[in-house]
Design a protein around this motif. Structure first.
Motif, PDB file in Angstrom:
ATOM      1  N   THR A 219      40.616  38.341  36.121  1.00 13.90           N
ATOM      2  CA  THR A 219      39.599  37.309  36.295  1.00 13.90           C
ATOM      3  C   THR A 219      38.545  37.826  37.261  1.00 13.90           C
ATOM      4  O   THR A 219      38.707  38.881  37.878  1.00 13.90           O
ATOM      5  CB  THR A 219      40.240  36.010  36.841  1.00 13.90           C
ATOM      6  OG1 THR A 219      39.252  34.992  36.896  1.00 13.90           O
ATOM      7  CG2 THR A 219      40.815  36.226  38.232  1.00 13.90           C
ATOM      8  N   GLY A 220      37.481  37.125  37.398  1.00 14.94           N
ATOM      9  CA  GLY A 220      36.428  37.537  38.327  1.00 14.94           C
ATOM     10  C   GLY A 220      36.763  37.105  39.738  1.00 14.94           C
ATOM     11  O   GLY A 220      37.865  37.340  40.234  1.00 14.94           O
ATOM     12  N   ASP A 221      35.836  36.459  40.373  1.00 12.52           N
ATOM     13  CA  ASP A 221      36.023  35.962  41.723  1.00 12.52           C
ATOM     14  C   ASP A 221      37.057  34.836  41.709  1.00 12.52           C
ATOM     15  O   ASP A 221      36.814  33.763  41.154  1.00 12.52           O
ATOM     16  CB  ASP A 221      34.678  35.457  42.262  1.00 12.52           C
ATOM     17  CG  ASP A 221      34.771  34.894  43.669  1.00 12.52           C
ATOM     18  OD1 ASP A 221      35.852  35.006  44.280  1.00 12.52           O
ATOM     19  OD2 ASP A 221      33.760  34.346  44.147  1.00 12.52           O
ATOM     20  N   VAL A 222      38.206  35.073  42.336  1.00  9.84           N
ATOM     21  CA  VAL A 222      39.282  34.066  42.281  1.00  9.84           C
ATOM     22  C   VAL A 222      38.906  32.787  43.017  1.00  9.84           C
ATOM     23  O   VAL A 222      39.458  31.719  42.729  1.00  9.84           O
ATOM     24  CB  VAL A 222      40.605  34.631  42.852  1.00  9.84           C
ATOM     25  CG1 VAL A 222      41.148  35.738  41.987  1.00  9.84           C
ATOM     26  CG2 VAL A 222      40.429  35.086  44.291  1.00  9.84           C
ATOM     27  N   THR A 223      37.948  32.877  43.938  1.00  9.16           N
ATOM     28  CA  THR A 223      37.556  31.669  44.663  1.00  9.16           C
ATOM     29  C   THR A 223      36.706  30.742  43.808  1.00  9.16           C
ATOM     30  O   THR A 223      36.419  29.609  44.222  1.00  9.16           O
ATOM     31  CB  THR A 223      36.785  32.023  45.948  1.00  9.16           C
ATOM     32  OG1 THR A 223      35.560  32.677  45.612  1.00  9.16           O
ATOM     33  CG2 THR A 223      37.613  32.926  46.844  1.00  9.16           C
ATOM     34  N   ALA A 224      36.335  31.203  42.606  1.00  6.42           N
ATOM     35  CA  ALA A 224      35.590  30.341  41.687  1.00  6.42           C
ATOM     36  C   ALA A 224      36.525  29.563  40.762  1.00  6.42           C
ATOM     37  O   ALA A 224      36.075  28.687  40.010  1.00  6.42           O
ATOM     38  CB  ALA A 224      34.621  31.181  40.855  1.00  6.42           C
ATOM     39  N   LEU A 225      37.814  29.850  40.811  1.00  2.00           N
ATOM     40  CA  LEU A 225      38.770  29.169  39.944  1.00  2.00           C
ATOM     41  C   LEU A 225      39.007  27.736  40.422  1.00  2.00           C
ATOM     42  O   LEU A 225      38.993  27.462  41.624  1.00  2.00           O
ATOM     43  CB  LEU A 225      40.102  29.930  39.936  1.00  2.00           C
ATOM     44  CG  LEU A 225      40.075  31.343  39.338  1.00  2.00           C
ATOM     45  CD1 LEU A 225      41.423  32.017  39.541  1.00  2.00           C
ATOM     46  CD2 LEU A 225      39.730  31.295  37.853  1.00  2.00           C
ATOM     47  N   PRO A 226      39.245  26.824  39.504  1.00  2.75           N
ATOM     48  CA  PRO A 226      39.520  25.431  39.888  1.00  2.75           C
ATOM     49  C   PRO A 226      40.685  25.301  40.862  1.00  2.75           C
ATOM     50  O   PRO A 226      40.646  24.463  41.771  1.00  2.75           O
ATOM     51  CB  PRO A 226      39.832  24.761  38.545  1.00  2.75           C
ATOM     52  CG  PRO A 226      39.061  25.566  37.540  1.00  2.75           C
ATOM     53  CD  PRO A 226      39.127  26.976  38.027  1.00  2.75           C
ATOM     54  N   ALA A 227      41.705  26.129  40.687  1.00  4.95           N
ATOM     55  CA  ALA A 227      42.872  26.035  41.568  1.00  4.95           C
ATOM     56  C   ALA A 227      42.509  26.320  43.020  1.00  4.95           C
ATOM     57  O   ALA A 227      43.094  25.740  43.942  1.00  4.95           O
ATOM     58  CB  ALA A 227      43.959  27.010  41.104  1.00  4.95           C
ATOM     59  N   PHE A 228      41.545  27.198  43.234  1.00  6.03           N
ATOM     60  CA  PHE A 228      41.095  27.472  44.600  1.00  6.03           C
ATOM     61  C   PHE A 228      40.364  26.261  45.155  1.00  6.03           C
ATOM     62  O   PHE A 228      40.594  25.847  46.299  1.00  6.03           O
ATOM     63  CB  PHE A 228      40.185  28.698  44.623  1.00  6.03           C
ATOM     64  CG  PHE A 228      39.656  29.039  46.000  1.00  6.03           C
ATOM     65  CD1 PHE A 228      40.417  29.801  46.868  1.00  6.03           C
ATOM     66  CD2 PHE A 228      38.412  28.581  46.420  1.00  6.03           C
ATOM     67  CE1 PHE A 228      39.951  30.099  48.152  1.00  6.03           C
ATOM     68  CE2 PHE A 228      37.930  28.877  47.694  1.00  6.03           C
ATOM     69  CZ  PHE A 228      38.703  29.641  48.560  1.00  6.03           C
ATOM     70  N   GLN A 229      39.478  25.696  44.341  1.00  5.83           N
ATOM     71  CA  GLN A 229      38.711  24.534  44.788  1.00  5.83           C
ATOM     72  C   GLN A 229      39.626  23.353  45.099  1.00  5.83           C
ATOM     73  O   GLN A 229      39.320  22.529  45.965  1.00  5.83           O
ATOM     74  CB  GLN A 229      37.689  24.138  43.709  1.00  5.83           C
ATOM     75  CG  GLN A 229      36.757  25.267  43.276  1.00  5.83           C
ATOM     76  CD  GLN A 229      35.933  25.829  44.418  1.00  5.83           C
ATOM     77  OE1 GLN A 229      35.586  25.103  45.341  1.00  5.83           O
ATOM     78  NE2 GLN A 229      35.615  27.119  44.368  1.00  5.83           N
ATOM     79  N   GLU A 230      40.761  23.297  44.425  1.00  2.22           N
ATOM     80  CA  GLU A 230      41.722  22.221  44.649  1.00  2.22           C
ATOM     81  C   GLU A 230      42.599  22.479  45.881  1.00  2.22           C
ATOM     82  O   GLU A 230      43.442  21.653  46.237  1.00  2.22           O
ATOM     83  CB  GLU A 230      42.621  22.040  43.416  1.00  2.22           C
ATOM     84  CG  GLU A 230      41.861  21.558  42.184  1.00  2.22           C
ATOM     85  CD  GLU A 230      42.698  21.673  40.917  1.00  2.22           C
ATOM     86  OE1 GLU A 230      43.949  21.745  41.038  1.00  2.22           O
ATOM     87  OE2 GLU A 230      42.118  21.703  39.817  1.00  2.22           O
TER      88      GLU A 230
END
Length: 442
Positions: A219-230
């Motif tokens: 994947t790209g930037d993992v901080t862009a994943l929904p799980a990170f935002q959650e």
């Protein structure tokens, strides 16, 4: 619009000229470039590839240029480096394209008069069969060119860790590092997060040493994943996760992270505490302490208080703690694959670091209660900053004694060095000490 090669050349000039941080320089350049994802990835690969292989590339240039590398203009030097990198290490780029684009770049940077010179150096290298010129000299000199690492640093590692470990360190210093994340056990489990991340397009692998450590790729930037935002995870190398595990923070304890920003170790410690107790995350700068507070809020961690504070000065108002984590400022020689420019530092710049570390460690000791644990760590591979600091501290602080680490960390004593080639971690040092008496405050 600027090309990927032009952006790489400009970014390299900024890092090598003004000593900027590689990640900040290239991220800003790409943000302003307008390149699509494919070209941005190409520019990034060129940029980091040249930084990693710069000594090897300069050795090749020196073998085919009548003008010494250091006397070339900065733009011409970077053009040659970028072009040789493509020829040597990028099979997807035809040699002819690398040469032609190099000549085009001399026009872009208004160095038309150097076009023939650049063309000649590159074609002479191609005629040689693309062989890196042989390096005479000591074993350190040879490894320096083979792995593009300054001879003084190679010799330091040879003297400290032996040839086998040194070659392992050097091999893993090239290429991009793995991405590890820490499961936020206050909100989810490793199993549940793995499933969610895979649904979001990531490839997930559980770590064998630490159950809540996941390796993520694809994947790209993992901080862009929904799980990170959650707030289900934070990004943290496995070495740092193992460091916090060694701290042995437990529910209900008072814990001090004295050099906390950007906060990863504080977050992991709070999870080991089940969110119960008190964790003070301190940093010298208010803005960096604020970053820790923001991260804790995203993760839903309520037991962390982020505070501005000088780690080298005692503040009696803070009181005593069950656990104190002193992750001291260091030379960063264990994270070269993340920041390749670190290895090109002047070794004289490193001379004052152990005294700073000792001062911070000594001050950190003031906050440890009797029976409490003081953990000292760095992300460097340099005994002078690691064992040397700990040995001096224990010799001058008789109220502390070595505290045995868990054998799961690969140590039977109170110190351990994590090598990148052994556990695919950052290079890292950990030491634990127990306060055995506290005459002043008991």
């Amino acid at each position: 619009m600027k090309t990927a090669r032009q952006i790489a050349v400009e970014a390299l000039g900024k890092v090598n000229g003004s000593k900027g941080y590689s990640n900040i320089v290239i991220d800003k350049a790409l943000e302003q470039s307008g390149l699509d994802l494919r070209d941005a990835a190409f520019a990034t690969a060129l940029f980091y590839g040249v930084l990693e292989r710069m000594l090897t590339l300069d050795h090749c240039i020196a073998g085919f240029s009548k003008t010494p590398v250091e006397k070339l203009t900065p733009q011409v030097r970077e053009i040659l480096r970028v072009s040789l990198y493509q020829i040597l290490y990028m099979d997807s780029v035809p040699d002819s394209a690398a040469v032609n684009e190099a000549v085009n770049l001399t026009r872009v940077f208004r160095k038309e008069s150097a076009g023939g010179f650049v063309n000649g150096v590159l074609r002479a290298f191609l005629r040689s069969g693309k062989r890196v010129p042989r390096m005479a000299g000591s074993r350190a000199d040879q490894l320096s060119i083979q792995y593009s690492c300054p001879a003084w640093l190679v010799q330091l590692w040879l003297d400290s860790y032996g040839e086998e470990n040194t070659e392992g360190i050097l091999k893993t210093s090239l290429g991009r590092p793995p991405v590890y994340i820490r499961v936020n056990t206050l909100k989810t489990t490793a199993d549940a997060l793995s499933v969610q991340l895979e649904e979001e397009g990531a490839v997930v692998r559980r770590d064998e040493m630490e159950e809540n450590c996941l390796r993520v790729s694809g994947t790209g930037d993992v901080t862009a994943l929904p799980a990170f935002q959650e707030g289900l995870f934070h990004v943290q190398d496995k070495s740092s996760q193992l460091c916090v595990k060694a701290l042995d923070a437990r529910p209900g304890m008072r814990v001090l992270d004295i050099c906390a920003a950007p906060g990863g170790k504080s977050f992991t410690a709070a999870q080991w505490m089940h969110g119960e107790g008190e964790l003070l995350a301190m940093d010298l700068y208010r803005a960096r302490a604020a970053l820790v507070a923001e991260g804790a809020q995203r993760l839903g961690i309520g037991c962390i208080a982020a505070k501005e504070g000088d780690a080298s000065r005692y503040n009696s108002k803070l009181g005593l703690f069950d656990r104190v984590l002193c992750d001291a400022p260091c030379s960063g020689l264990g994270i070269i694959r993340r920041k390749p420019e670190i290895k090109y530092k002047n070794p004289e710049e490193l001379g004052e670091i152990p005294q700073l570390q000792y001062n911070i460690l000594s001050n950190s000791a003031n906050y440890v209660k009797k029976g409490g644990i003081l953990l000292y760590s760095t992300c460097t591979l340099n005994p002078g900053e690691n064992e040397g600091v700990v040995e001096r501290f224990l010799a001058e602080h008789r109220d502390f004694a070595p505290c045995r680490l868990s054998q799961s960390l690969g140590s039977s004593g109170h110190t351990v060095t994590l090598f990148p080639h052994q556990g695919d971690t950052d290079g890292f040092f950990i030491s634990t000490m127990e306060r055995v008496r506290h005459d002043d405050k008991d």
